[in-house]
Design an enzyme around this catalytic site. Structure first.
Site, mmCIF file in Angstrom:
data_model
loop_
_atom_site.group_PDB
_atom_site.id
_atom_site.type_symbol
_atom_site.label_atom_id
_atom_site.label_comp_id
_atom_site.label_asym_id
_atom_site.label_seq_id
_atom_site.Cartn_x
_atom_site.Cartn_y
_atom_site.Cartn_z
ATOM 1 N N ASP A 20 0.854 -1.180 0.000
ATOM 2 C CA ASP A 20 0.000 0.000 0.000
ATOM 3 C C ASP A 20 0.895 1.237 0.000
ATOM 4 O O ASP A 20 2.114 1.135 0.096
ATOM 5 C CB ASP A 20 -0.962 -0.014 1.183
ATOM 6 C CG ASP A 20 -0.246 0.024 2.523
ATOM 7 O OD1 ASP A 20 0.977 0.226 2.550
ATOM 8 O OD2 ASP A 20 -0.920 -0.159 3.551
ATOM 9 N N GLY A 32 0.879 3.869 2.129
ATOM 10 C CA GLY A 32 1.043 4.569 3.398
ATOM 11 C C GLY A 32 -0.079 5.550 3.658
ATOM 12 O O GLY A 32 -0.221 6.063 4.767
ATOM 13 N N ASP A 39 -2.271 8.559 -1.815
ATOM 14 C CA ASP A 39 -3.562 9.241 -1.906
ATOM 15 C C ASP A 39 -3.975 9.739 -0.538
ATOM 16 O O ASP A 39 -3.328 9.443 0.465
ATOM 17 C CB ASP A 39 -4.634 8.283 -2.449
ATOM 18 C CG ASP A 39 -4.915 7.128 -1.476
ATOM 19 O OD1 ASP A 39 -3.953 6.652 -0.827
ATOM 20 O OD2 ASP A 39 -6.070 6.688 -1.371
ATOM 21 N N ASP A 81 -8.236 -7.266 -0.122
ATOM 22 C CA ASP A 81 -7.353 -7.542 1.007
ATOM 23 C C ASP A 81 -8.063 -7.145 2.281
ATOM 24 O O ASP A 81 -8.939 -6.272 2.268
ATOM 25 C CB ASP A 81 -6.046 -6.764 0.890
ATOM 26 C CG ASP A 81 -6.215 -5.312 1.339
ATOM 27 O OD1 ASP A 81 -5.814 -5.003 2.477
ATOM 28 O OD2 ASP A 81 -6.770 -4.507 0.571
ATOM 29 N N CYS A 96 -15.128 -28.158 4.964
ATOM 30 C CA CYS A 96 -13.800 -27.598 4.761
ATOM 31 C C CYS A 96 -12.744 -28.700 4.759
ATOM 32 O O CYS A 96 -12.794 -29.621 5.579
ATOM 33 C CB CYS A 96 -13.493 -26.581 5.859
ATOM 34 S SG CYS A 96 -11.877 -25.807 5.719
ATOM 35 N N CYS A 128 -9.342 -27.893 4.909
ATOM 36 C CA CYS A 128 -8.072 -27.297 5.314
ATOM 37 C C CYS A 128 -7.356 -28.199 6.320
ATOM 38 O O CYS A 128 -7.948 -29.139 6.876
ATOM 39 C CB CYS A 128 -8.287 -25.898 5.917
ATOM 40 S SG CYS A 128 -8.915 -25.879 7.614
ATOM 41 N N CYS A 137 -9.182 -28.381 9.767
ATOM 42 C CA CYS A 137 -10.417 -29.170 9.805
ATOM 43 C C CYS A 137 -10.165 -30.657 9.555
ATOM 44 O O CYS A 137 -10.923 -31.507 10.035
ATOM 45 C CB CYS A 137 -11.418 -28.624 8.788
ATOM 46 S SG CYS A 137 -12.157 -27.057 9.297
ATOM 47 N N HIS A 170 -7.266 -21.964 9.048
ATOM 48 C CA HIS A 170 -8.658 -22.217 8.646
ATOM 49 C C HIS A 170 -9.279 -20.986 7.993
ATOM 50 O O HIS A 170 -9.880 -21.085 6.914
ATOM 51 C CB HIS A 170 -9.511 -22.637 9.836
ATOM 52 C CG HIS A 170 -10.969 -22.673 9.490
ATOM 53 N ND1 HIS A 170 -11.545 -23.725 8.795
ATOM 54 C CD2 HIS A 170 -11.958 -21.750 9.660
ATOM 55 C CE1 HIS A 170 -12.811 -23.447 8.567
ATOM 56 N NE2 HIS A 170 -13.088 -22.264 9.095
#
Length: 373
Positions: A92, A94, A146, A265, A303, A305, A308, A334
């Site tokens: 990003d 800042g 910005d 994000d 799930c 993952c 799990c 997870h």
């Protein structure tokens, strides 16, 4: 070099799927980008992120400038090398940190004077210094500096901010010297549709590699956030990536994709994981609750993952209540898997022409009282 290819479009909504190419690899969109503020996604290591299917992570310009210093990151060959990620990264500008430190800053045409949240020392960020820091960090995608306006703000101030952001955007482009790094412009305008259009037209007229919608999820209600997102994407080119910054919940991701957004994000998956709130196909689970003390099932039966597949809700509750650090890692794995799987399934749904059905069915299941985990 950086490029973007629009590969699939829904004929029933703005949903789209594409492919971004960067020097560190390819990114299939729509995509969720885990946040690694100081060069580390909290609670997990690069091997975890690779296993989860993460394609790109974020670093924070302001925080990396303070610690360890962007010159240190540059010494180690850039962020992807420094943290052994070796895949695409985004930084990003800042600008959001300046916004969040509002009581400590002074905004001028030249840039922003503010004080460090660590020791109170005087700092200065401008379009030129933001570019210098981000080029030192070596991200594949950099963001233009910005001004992120708080909500609510007077219209006159938002209008002045739009113009300042446009002037700063031009300065960022002039200050950029590394052709291997992409640079995205940021559209502002608060909740004012005409100012959003004005900002979009100003920023997209400049030769940026992609475009972001900034200044949302800063206090406005959710329907307004969706409405402004829908409106803003009308003025964003189809042949470049679209990024909705700092958003948000699984529901927000699906609604953003529906409205033509490619990139997202948010700290929410890992931050909530550290506070025992887990996202599932049937909604949110507060794993610290007593109801899970003797529960031998996984967090989410749908799930696959690592968490799990291997651990019960009862064990995860025990880890959290005992203050064990493993709780943070397993919960984070997870939640990140849930987010990354969600956007992957959304991409496939766009590709095969059933995104709108996927959108409705997935949201219905996640609503309270939907389908029990």
């Amino acid at each position: 070099m950086f490029s973007y290819e629009l590969q699939h479009k829904s004929d029933k909504s703005k949903a789209r799927a594409g492919l971004i190419k960067t020097p560190h690899g390819e990114i299939e969109t729509p995509i969720f980008m885990p946040v690694g503020t100081v060069g580390s996604v909290k609670g997990v290591c690069p091997e975890d992120l690779n296993a989860l299917g993460a394609q790109i992570i974020l670093g924070n310009t302001y925080h990396l400038h303070l610690r360890p210093g962007d010159e240190v990151v540059a010494h180690f060959g850039g962020l992807a090398s420094f943290n052994n990620w070796n895949k695409p990264t985004l930084t990003d500008s800042g600008g959001f940190q300046v916004f969040s430190l509002g009581k400590l800053n002074k905004i001028t045409e030249e840039g922003v004077h503010f004080r460090s949240h660590l020791d109170g020392s005087k700092l200065f960020l401008s379009p030129e210094t933001s570019m210098e820091i981000q080029q030192n960090i070596g991200a594949d995608i950099m963001m233009a500096f910005d001004e992120c306006v708080s909500y609510p703000s007077e219209r006159k101030y938002v209008e002045e901010s739009v113009e300042l952001t446009a002037r700063w955007a031009e300065r960022c482009l002039k200050a950029k010297t590394n052709d291997a790094q992409a640079l995205f412009g940021i559209i502002q305008g608060g909740v004012h549709k005409d100012l959003r259009q004005r900002s979009a037209e100003q920023i997209t007229a400049l030769p940026f590699d992609g475009f972001a919608i900034g200044g949302l999820s800063v206090g406005e209600d959710i329907p307004t956030m969706y409405e402004i997102t829908e409106h803003t994407t009308d003025f964003m080119p189809e042949d470049k990536p679209r990024y909705l910054m700092g958003v948000g919940t699984p529901e927000d991701l699906l609604n953003g994709i529906l409205r033509g957004v490619d990139m997202f994000d948010c700290v929410m998956p890992t931050r909530n994981a550290r506070n025992a709130l887990l996202f599932t196909s049937a909604g949110r689970v507060h794993i610290k609750n007593a109801e899970f003390r003797l529960s031998d099932g996984p967090v989410d039966k749908e799930c696959d993952c690592y968490t799990c597949r291997n651990f019960s809700r009862g064990y995860l509750r025990h880890l959290y209540k005992a203050g064990e650090l493993l709780a943070y890692r397993l919960n984070s794995i997870h939640n990140l898997h849930f987010y990354l799987s969600l956007v992957k399934r959304a991409r496939n749904a766009i590709k095969y022409g059933f995104f709108e059905d996927f959108y409705s069915e997935t949201l219905d299941k996640m609503r309270p009282g939907g389908n029990n985990v």
